[in-house]
Design an enzyme around this catalytic site. Structure first.
Site, PDB file in Angstrom:
ATOM      1  N   GLU A  16       0.784  -1.042   0.107  1.00 57.92           N
ATOM      2  CA  GLU A  16      -0.168   0.213  -0.185  1.00 57.92           C
ATOM      3  C   GLU A  16       0.768   1.170  -0.066  1.00 57.92           C
ATOM      4  OE1 GLU A  16      -3.409  -0.879  -0.225  1.00 57.92           O
ATOM      5  OE2 GLU A  16      -3.507   1.134  -0.834  1.00 57.92           O
ATOM      6  N   LYS A  26       1.755   1.967  -3.399  1.00 51.52           N
ATOM      7  CA  LYS A  26       0.746   1.821  -4.710  1.00 51.52           C
ATOM      8  C   LYS A  26       0.498   3.366  -5.063  1.00 51.52           C
ATOM      9  CE  LYS A  26      -3.786   0.131  -5.332  1.00 51.52           C
ATOM     10  NZ  LYS A  26      -5.423  -0.116  -4.713  1.00 51.52           N
ATOM     11  N   LEU A  34      -0.671  -4.970  -6.315  1.00 56.71           N
ATOM     12  CA  LEU A  34      -0.079  -5.406  -7.735  1.00 56.71           C
ATOM     13  C   LEU A  34      -0.957  -5.324  -8.929  1.00 56.71           C
ATOM     14  CD1 LEU A  34       1.004  -7.915  -9.814  1.00 56.71           C
ATOM     15  CD2 LEU A  34       2.842  -6.300  -9.126  1.00 56.71           C
ATOM     16  N   THR A  71      -3.105 -13.518  -5.693  1.00 54.80           N
ATOM     17  CA  THR A  71      -2.309 -14.387  -4.764  1.00 54.80           C
ATOM     18  C   THR A  71      -2.592 -14.198  -3.460  1.00 54.80           C
ATOM     19  OG1 THR A  71      -0.342 -13.167  -4.716  1.00 54.80           O
ATOM     20  CG2 THR A  71      -0.472 -14.801  -6.285  1.00 54.80           C
ATOM     21  N   LYS A 100     -12.203  -2.637 -11.612  1.00 54.78           N
ATOM     22  CA  LYS A 100     -11.526  -1.384 -11.204  1.00 54.78           C
ATOM     23  C   LYS A 100     -10.019  -1.623 -11.083  1.00 54.78           C
ATOM     24  CE  LYS A 100     -14.468  -0.149  -7.770  1.00 54.78           C
ATOM     25  NZ  LYS A 100     -15.166   0.938  -6.985  1.00 54.78           N
ATOM     26  N   PHE A 151      -2.083 -20.504  -3.412  1.00 53.98           N
ATOM     27  CA  PHE A 151      -1.197 -19.276  -2.915  1.00 53.98           C
ATOM     28  C   PHE A 151      -1.273 -18.851  -1.648  1.00 53.98           C
ATOM     29  CE2 PHE A 151      -1.160 -18.245  -7.721  1.00 53.98           C
ATOM     30  CZ  PHE A 151       0.383 -18.343  -7.824  1.00 53.98           C
ATOM     31  N   LEU A 152      -2.515 -19.259  -0.981  1.00 54.14           N
ATOM     32  CA  LEU A 152      -2.986 -18.634   0.345  1.00 54.14           C
ATOM     33  C   LEU A 152      -2.149 -19.294   1.492  1.00 54.14           C
ATOM     34  CD1 LEU A 152      -6.714 -18.098  -0.258  1.00 54.14           C
ATOM     35  CD2 LEU A 152      -5.025 -16.591  -0.622  1.00 54.14           C
TER      36      LEU A 152
HETATM   37  N1  LIG Z   1      -9.549  -3.261  -7.866  1.00 48.95           N
HETATM   38  C1  LIG Z   1     -10.465  -3.477  -6.854  1.00 48.95           C
HETATM   39  O1  LIG Z   1     -11.649  -3.665  -7.195  1.00 48.95           O
HETATM   40  C2  LIG Z   1     -10.047  -3.753  -5.551  1.00 48.95           C
HETATM   41  C3  LIG Z   1     -11.127  -4.341  -4.707  1.00 48.95           C
HETATM   42  C4  LIG Z   1     -10.524  -4.375  -3.286  1.00 48.95           C
HETATM   43  C5  LIG Z   1      -9.258  -4.346  -2.879  1.00 48.95           C
HETATM   44  N2  LIG Z   1      -8.543  -3.334  -3.725  1.00 48.95           N
HETATM   45  C6  LIG Z   1      -7.059  -3.183  -3.464  1.00 48.95           C
HETATM   46  O2  LIG Z   1      -6.406  -4.209  -3.290  1.00 48.95           O
HETATM   47  C7  LIG Z   1      -5.319  -3.838  -2.161  1.00 48.95           C
HETATM   48  C8  LIG Z   1      -5.216  -4.720  -1.128  1.00 48.95           C
HETATM   49  O3  LIG Z   1      -4.836  -6.009  -1.575  1.00 48.95           O
HETATM   50  P1  LIG Z   1      -4.317  -7.321  -0.701  1.00 48.95           P
HETATM   51  O4  LIG Z   1      -4.935  -7.281   0.626  1.00 48.95           O
HETATM   52  O5  LIG Z   1      -3.959  -8.203  -1.652  1.00 48.95           O
HETATM   53  O6  LIG Z   1      -2.911  -6.505  -0.229  1.00 48.95           O
HETATM   54  P2  LIG Z   1      -1.529  -6.702  -0.990  1.00 48.95           P
HETATM   55  O7  LIG Z   1      -1.347  -6.823  -2.447  1.00 48.95           O
HETATM   56  O8  LIG Z   1      -0.766  -5.321  -0.380  1.00 48.95           O
HETATM   57  O9  LIG Z   1      -0.608  -8.064  -0.616  1.00 48.95           O
HETATM   58  C9  LIG Z   1      -0.685  -7.997   0.753  1.00 48.95           C
HETATM   59  C10 LIG Z   1       0.906  -8.497   1.037  1.00 48.95           C
HETATM   60  O10 LIG Z   1       0.889  -9.960   0.754  1.00 48.95           O
HETATM   61  C11 LIG Z   1       2.111 -10.221   0.073  1.00 48.95           C
HETATM   62  N3  LIG Z   1       1.524 -11.398  -0.496  1.00 48.95           N
HETATM   63  C12 LIG Z   1       0.912 -11.363  -1.821  1.00 48.95           C
HETATM   64  N4  LIG Z   1       0.431 -12.753  -1.946  1.00 48.95           N
HETATM   65  C13 LIG Z   1       1.173 -13.404  -1.152  1.00 48.95           C
HETATM   66  C14 LIG Z   1       1.233 -14.779  -0.862  1.00 48.95           C
HETATM   67  N5  LIG Z   1       0.561 -15.725  -1.726  1.00 48.95           N
HETATM   68  N6  LIG Z   1       1.934 -15.529   0.155  1.00 48.95           N
HETATM   69  C15 LIG Z   1       2.530 -14.249   0.918  1.00 48.95           C
HETATM   70  N7  LIG Z   1       2.539 -13.137   0.569  1.00 48.95           N
HETATM   71  C16 LIG Z   1       1.902 -12.754  -0.272  1.00 48.95           C
HETATM   72  C17 LIG Z   1       2.361  -8.996  -0.628  1.00 48.95           C
HETATM   73  O11 LIG Z   1       3.893  -8.870  -1.118  1.00 48.95           O
HETATM   74  C18 LIG Z   1       1.996  -7.938   0.649  1.00 48.95           C
HETATM   75  O12 LIG Z   1       3.029  -7.714   1.256  1.00 48.95           O
HETATM   76  C19 LIG Z   1      -5.718  -2.487  -1.732  1.00 48.95           C
HETATM   77  O13 LIG Z   1      -4.846  -1.425  -2.200  1.00 48.95           O
HETATM   78  C20 LIG Z   1      -7.252  -2.192  -2.230  1.00 48.95           C
HETATM   79  O14 LIG Z   1      -7.502  -0.889  -2.538  1.00 48.95           O
HETATM   80  C21 LIG Z   1      -8.777  -3.176  -5.244  1.00 48.95           C
END
Ligand SMILES: NC(=O)c1ccc[n+]([C@@H]2O[C@H](COP(=O)([O-])OP(=O)(O)OC[C@H]3O[C@@H](n4cnc5c(N)ncnc54)[C@H](O)[C@@H]3O)[C@@H](O)[C@H]2O)c1
Length: 399
Positions: free
Chosen positions: A84, A87, A119, A141, A154, A181-182
């Site tokens: 974040e 971003k 990402l 992921t 979006k 991946f989780l």
């Molecule tokens: N476009 C949309 O409609 C929409 C909807 C909801 C959220 N979002 C956006 O999504 C973002 C949040 O996404 P998020 O929660 O995925 O956060 P993120 O992308 O920051 O990922 C969270 C952390 O987990 C790590 N990571 C990712 N995959 C991993 C894995 N498989 N194993 C270990 N670590 C991993 C990443 O490097 C990061 O440090 C916010 O910026 C939000 O605004 C967008």
């Protein structure tokens, strides 16, 4: 005769995108990525630009490279820091540079985005700008990526303190969902994704809520890997139902021309809370605090009973999520947040509020005094969980 010339152009742009589930996407024998989506096939000899979250690259980069090599795809892998805090526009510009250096053929070479919501939002945004729109494919992921960021249309990045202030509506050609991946995701980020699933349950589905109530804590601890039959069934049902409800809401209103969107539940106060508390609160944590506050508000209005509110707060806690953050102690912040949202929703609050569990209505008459009362009610409740702390941090509640 007379008057100046005047033209009106009207066109409808058709949208079609696919959400494909397949576990173990990068297992060498899995062909989902190659043939699983009719609009994005990949064959030996093709080139692909793959932008991957650098943390995901550390964990899975070897498998990803081996997969493309095994299938004769000439992949250029670009790891990108994606959290974040970064971003922002700079990250978009780095992806645009990578696309330019690659010399992408926008008819045949969709960019692949592998990572969390940050990402995929960054890459989607860059792809939507490059040559006025280059196709891209999402491979989320994180749990938020799987159930939310990966399935809508979006893209975007933050601008100054404005959450997702810059962005576009640009569906990926396809999203490939792989919950394996989780397994490496922190429990805090699992909880973060469960917050968005809980959102769909609270406004749309008492059945999904019941599933979270009965299995939420266990699937969280299991990181939705389905290590027993019961957990596999529950994880699959929770993810599928949540995505199904989300797509049902998104499809008729993809460009958000209707501003009363129940999927905005939890997103009235949270953008301001999240950016104000950055980096303390994750997106889903801010969303769940917003939902806890609006549950209190609905309780004060008699739309949610105290027993229902108790069930909701218990599930929030069981999912390892916070009920409260000290930013709620500043009533002017909530008022600012509501003002900002009203600007965003064309002058009206259009605030989704729960009715019981699984239903909702929209209101336009929330007052500052009501917000203060709701925050006080929620504060009392949250202190019941964490007597000495103003902030209930998920890492303290969960593992
Ligand atoms: N476009 C949309 O409609 C929409 C909807 C909801 C959220 N979002 C956006 O999504 C973002 C949040 O996404 P998020 O929660 O995925 O956060 P993120 O992308 O920051 O990922 C969270 C952390 O987990 C790590 N990571 C990712 N995959 C991993 C894995 N498989 N194993 C270990 N670590 C991993 C990443 O490097 C990061 O440090 C916010 O910026 C939000 O605004 C967008």
């Amino acid at each position: 005769m007379g008057g100046s010339p005047y033209w009106t152009v009207e066109a409808v742009r058709q949208v079609r995108y696919h959400v494909v589930s397949s576990n173990g996407l990068f297992d060498p024998g899995n062909t989902a990525l190659l043939t699983g989506c009719p609009d994005a096939p990949m064959s030996p000899g093709d080139r692909r630009l793959v932008v991957i979250d650098q943390n995901v690259d550390t964990l899975y980069g070897h498998d990803v490279r081996a997969y493309f090599t095994a299938h004769g795809i000439d992949a250029t892998i670009v790891p990108l820091r994606a959290d974040e805090a970064v971003k922002q526009w700079d990250a978009v510009s780095r992806v645009v540079d990578a696309m330019n250096d690659f010399g992408i053929d926008r008819r045949r070479e969709p960019v692949l985005a592998v990572g969390g919501g940050v990402l995929t939002d960054i890459v989607g945004f860059a792809a939507s700008l490059y040559r006025r729109g280059t196709p891209y494919i999402r491979i989320p992921t994180t749990l938020i990526g799987l159930v939310d960021a990966g399935v809508g249309v979006k893209t975007g990045v933050n601008y100054e303190r404005g959450k997702n202030r810059l962005g576009t509506y640009a569906p990926a050609t396809a999203t490939f969902l792989d919950r394996s991946f989780l397994r490496s995701l922190s429990l805090r980020h699992i909880s973060n994704g469960l917050a968005e699933i809980l959102k769909m349950a609270l406004i749309r589905s008492e059945d999904l809520f019941a599933l979270l109530e009965s299995h939420g804590a266990a699937v969280r601890a299991d990181r939705l890997q389905g290590t027993t039959e019961d957990l596999a069934r529950a994880s699959d049902a929770i993810i599928a139902e949540s995505i199904h409800l989300m797509l049902e809401e998104l499809q008729p209103n993809l460009w958000e021309s209707a501003l009363e969107r129940c999927v905005d539940y939890g997103h009235t106060f949270s953008p301001t809370l999240e950016m104000h508390a950055l980096p303390e609160l994750l997106h889903g944590e801010a969303v769940v605090i917003d939902m806890a506050l609006t549950t209190a508000l609905a309780t004060l209005r008699g739309d949610v009973s105290e027993a229902q509110a108790d069930r909701i707060y218990n599930v929030i806690q069981a999912l390892g999520l916070p009920l409260w953050n000290e930013v709620l102690e500043d009533p002017s912040l909530l008022e600012d947040a509501l003002r900002d949202t009203v600007r965003h929703r064309d002058g009206q609050q259009r605030l989704p509020l729960p009715i019981g569990i699984g239903r909702h209505r929209f209101v336009n008459d929330v007052t500052s005094a009501e917000l203060r009362d709701a925050a006080r009610l929620l504060g009392d409740r949250a202190r019941g969980y964490a007597p000495s702390a103003g902030t209930l941090v998920p890492e303290q509640v969960g593992a």
